[in-house]
Enzyme design. Structure first.
Site, short mmCIF file in Angstrom:
data_model
loop_
_atom_site.label_atom_id
_atom_site.label_comp_id
_atom_site.label_asym_id
_atom_site.label_seq_id
_atom_site.Cartn_x
_atom_site.Cartn_y
_atom_site.Cartn_z
N ASP A 111 0.98 0.46 -4.19
CA ASP A 111 0.96 -0.13 -2.85
C ASP A 111 1.02 -1.64 -3.02
O ASP A 111 0.01 -2.26 -3.38
CB ASP A 111 -0.32 0.33 -2.14
CG ASP A 111 -0.56 -0.37 -0.82
OD1 ASP A 111 0.41 -0.85 -0.21
OD2 ASP A 111 -1.74 -0.44 -0.39
N GLU A 142 -0.75 -9.18 2.83
CA GLU A 142 -0.87 -8.03 3.72
C GLU A 142 -2.26 -7.42 3.65
O GLU A 142 -2.84 -7.01 4.67
CB GLU A 142 0.17 -6.97 3.35
CG GLU A 142 0.29 -5.81 4.35
CD GLU A 142 -0.57 -4.61 3.99
OE1 GLU A 142 -0.58 -3.63 4.78
OE2 GLU A 142 -1.24 -4.62 2.94
N HIS A 192 -5.49 1.92 -3.31
CA HIS A 192 -6.41 0.79 -3.46
C HIS A 192 -7.40 1.01 -4.60
O HIS A 192 -8.57 0.65 -4.50
CB HIS A 192 -7.16 0.50 -2.15
CG HIS A 192 -6.30 -0.14 -1.10
ND1 HIS A 192 -6.83 -0.75 0.03
CD2 HIS A 192 -4.96 -0.29 -1.00
CE1 HIS A 192 -5.84 -1.22 0.77
NE2 HIS A 192 -4.70 -0.96 0.16
#
Length: 337
Positions: A167, A195, A306
Site C-alpha cells: 500500500d 496520503e 499497514h
C-alpha cells in the site's frame, strides 16, 4: 519493478527515494512537474484529445515511525506515522539511517496481572539500536528521524506476495506501466505524498489538475482469514480488484462504479466490491477539491495492511491492470455522464 519499489523507504513526509525512482521510470515518456509538497504531476499525451480531463492517482508514502525522544540508556521513543495497530509492531525489526533496530517492550515474565490484560501501546515500546547511552545513540539518530519496517519482499504459496509498503507501491507500479504504454486519450497522472496522514498531497495535486474524472488505484483491507465469514471478510484475495461504492471518506460516483463493474463483466475480468464501509483514500480529498471531481476507486485486496508483512495475490494485480487499461478509454465516452 514492484520489488524495487517496496524495498525503498518512503514514510509520509520523506518520499524522496520513491519520487526519484518514479521520475527515472517516466521522464522519457511524459511531461511532469513536482509540486511544492513533493507530489509528481504527469501528463501523458494519447492518440486523441478527450472531452473530459481524466486523472489517475496513487500515493508514494507508506506508514512508519518518527523518533520523538532518546532516554539516558539510548532507547528511542517513537510515534506512528499513519494508521498502525500497536499489536503488529512489538518485536519487529526496523531500519533507520541505514542502521537496524528492534521494537522492544517489557517481557511477559515481568508483567503483573493488570499489565497482562492490556494490549501494548506505543508509549510502552522503545526502539533498541544497541546504543549504551543517549550520547551514543545521538551518533546515529536524531529526533525527527524516521524508522521503517524492515521486511524482505517474498513470493510464497499459490501466487502470493508478502512485503511492506504494498500500500500503495502497487498503485505506483500500475501508473508507471500506463505512462510507458500507448494511450487512447491524453491522461493525467498524480503520484501523491502524505496520503497516510490525511490525504494532504492529493488535496494539492487535484486542485492543480482540476480533473473531471479521477480514478484512485490503491490497496484495501482484506479480512479473508480463518474463522471470518460472509461480509465480515470485506474483500477476498484472488477475486480480483475491489471497486468501492462507499468508504469512510467518500461516496463514489454511482455511474462510474456501474461502468467499472460492467466493464469487468463484459471483458471477463474478475472484480468485487467491499462489504464494509471502512477506511479511505485520496479520493476523499480529490472529490471536493477545486470545483469537485467524479471519483472511482479500484483497489487491490490486501491482508495485514499497514504492517511490515502485507500480503496480496499476483493474479489480483494482473486483473487490476486489465481492468484499468480496459476502463480508461471508456471514461471518455459520453455514456458515462
Amino acid at each position: 519493478m514492484l520489488k524495487e519499489l517496496c524495498a525503498l523507504n518512503s514514510t509520509s513526509g520523506d518520499e524522496g527515494s520513491v519520487r526519484e525512482f518514479i521520475i527515472n521510470q517516466i521522464k522519457d515518456c511524459c511531461d511532469y512537474s513536482i509540486d511544492r509538497l513533493g507530489s509528481i504531476i504527469a501528463f501523458k499525451k494519447g492518440a486523441a484529445r478527450p472531452d473530459k480531463k481524466v486523472m489517475l492517482s496513487a500515493h508514494m508514502d507508506e506508514v512508519g515511525f518518527i523518533i520523538t525522544d532518546i532516554d539516558e540508556n539510548g532507547y528511542l521513543s517513537f510515534s506512528p506515522v499513519g494508521g498502525i495497530d500497536p499489536k503488529v509492531v512489538a518485536n519487529r525489526t526496523v531500519t533507520l539511517n541505514s542502521i537496524d533496530g528492534v521494537i522492544g517492550l517489557k517481557p511477559i515474565h515481568l508483567l503483573n496481572d493488570e499489565e497482562k490484560k492490556k494490549a501494548p501501546d506505543f508509549k510502552s515500546m522503545k526502539i533498541d539500536i544497541g546504543a549504551v547511552s543517549r550520547e551514543n545513540a545521538l551518533e546515529f539518530v536524531q529526533l525527527g528521524d524516521y524508522a521503517y519496517f524492515s521486511s524482505d519482499y517474498a513470493e510464497f504459496g499459490d501466487g502470493y506476495i508478502m512485503s511492506k509498503a504494498l500500500d500503495d507501491r502497487i498503485g505506483c507500479m500500475i501508473l508507471i506501466d500506463l505512462i510507458k504504454s500507448d494511450l487512447a486519450y491524453d491522461t493525467w497522472f498524480c503520484f501523491n505524498v502524505q496520503e497516510e496522514v490525511g490525504l494532504r498531497g492529493a488535496a494539492c495535486t487535484s486542485y492543480q489538475v482540476k480533473s473531471d474524472i479521477a480514478v484512485v488505484i490503491e490497496a484495501t483491507t482484506a479480512a479473508d482469514l480463518c474463522g471470518v465469514k460472509g461480509g465480515d471478510r470485506v474483500c477476498v484475495l484472488g477475486n480480483g480488484p475491489v471497486v468501492s461504492f462507499m468508504d469512510g471518506r467518500t461516496i463514489y460516483d454511482k455511474m462510474l462504479y456501474s461502468l467499472a463493474m460492467k466493464t469487468a463483466k463484459d471483458n471477463n475480468i474478475k472484480a468485487q466490491t467491499k462489504t464494509a464501509i471502512a477506511g479511505g483514500n485520496d479520493a476523499g480529498a480529490i472529490q471536493t477539491s477545486a470545483g469537485g471531481s467524479r471519483v472511482l476507486a479500484v483497489s487491490l485486496p490486501c491482508r495485514y495492511i499497514h504492517s511490515g508483512s502485507s500480503v496480496v495475490k499476483k493474479s489480483d494485480i494482473a486483473e487490476t491492470q486489465k481492468l484499468i487499461k480496459t476502463l480508461l478509454p471508456e471514461l471518455n465516452c459520453d455514456n458515462n455522464d
